[in-house]
Design a protein around this motif. Structure first.
Motif, PDB file in Angstrom:
ATOM      1  N   TYR A  44       0.744  -1.145  -0.154  1.00 22.57           N
ATOM      2  CA  TYR A  44       0.049  -0.059  -0.079  1.00 22.57           C
ATOM      3  C   TYR A  44       0.757   1.356   0.102  1.00 22.57           C
ATOM      4  O   TYR A  44       1.840   1.328   0.581  1.00 22.57           O
ATOM      5  N   PHE A  45       0.335   2.368  -0.507  1.00 24.20           N
ATOM      6  CA  PHE A  45       1.085   3.485  -0.567  1.00 24.20           C
ATOM      7  C   PHE A  45       1.084   3.920   0.881  1.00 24.20           C
ATOM      8  O   PHE A  45       0.172   3.879   1.662  1.00 24.20           O
ATOM      9  N   MET A  48      -1.267   7.047   2.197  1.00 30.74           N
ATOM     10  CA  MET A  48      -2.486   6.817   1.903  1.00 30.74           C
ATOM     11  C   MET A  48      -3.389   7.296   2.525  1.00 30.74           C
ATOM     12  O   MET A  48      -3.322   7.317   3.839  1.00 30.74           O
ATOM     13  N   ASN A  84      -3.521   2.154  -3.979  1.00 31.82           N
ATOM     14  CA  ASN A  84      -4.106   3.426  -3.033  1.00 31.82           C
ATOM     15  C   ASN A  84      -5.596   3.459  -2.928  1.00 31.82           C
ATOM     16  O   ASN A  84      -6.447   2.737  -3.950  1.00 31.82           O
TER      17      ASN A  84
END
Length: 179
Positions: A44-45, A48, A84
């Motif tokens: 995951y970013f 986020m 994202n």
């Protein structure tokens, strides 16, 4: 008609109505030139901003991790793609109304009154957007939008169940079958 039959029919109609109110709608888009078989790892970013509460964000990520891992993807520090997630809540407009008209005539004179009565409440909807970005090329290659009903006063188990249902529906066709 027997009383039990009427109750059964009423239960089925009510159940169908409630199901239609909480339906999950999904729209997809992807780069048709992408070779999805080249992607095996994800993360995951780090920055986020999902727009979800901290608890709902963790519920959604757990459901997403479970779904992706069941499809053979691995969560890793050096991924093939990043995810994202964005979300937004909004109030939908009532979708139907009943018109009641009253009119009268007398000696070539006429008049009328019309009143619109909404027969369904506007409800809170939640849109969740999932973006998959190629880590090497920094390019979006797959995207999905889900829309579903949302109750902010729902119990934790209902929230978890709803988020799992969203993930299941969104990822039922991932990776896409490219022809």
């Amino acid at each position: 008609m027997p009383s039990n039959y009427k109750k059964s029919v009423l239960t089925l109609v009510l159940g169908a109505f409630l199901m239609s109110c909480s339906a999950i709608r999904v729209n997809y888009d992807y780069d048709s030139q992408t070779d999805f078989s080249g992607y095996t790892t994800y993360n995951y970013f780090s920055d986020m901003q999902t727009g979800l509460s901290g608890l709902d964000e963790r519920r959604l990520i757990r459901a997403l991790d479970s779904m992706l891992q069941s499809k053979g993807y691995r969560l890793t520090e050096e991924p093939d793609f990043f995810i994202n997630i964005l979300s937004e809540e909004y109030r939908s407009a009532p979708n139907s109304a009943v018109g009641v008209g009253v009119g009268g005539t007398g000696r070539n004179v006429g008049g009328g009154v019309s009143i619109g009565l909404p027969i369904s409440n506007s409800g809170i909807q939640r849109m969740i957007q999932f973006d998959f970005v190629d880590a090497q090329r920094d390019m979006l290659f797959w995207q999905a939008f889900s829309e579903s009903g949302f109750r902010d006063n729902a119990s934790p188990s209902v929230r978890e169940s709803q988020l799992r249902a969203v993930v299941k529906k969104v990822f039922s066709k991932f990776p896409p079958k490219i022809k």
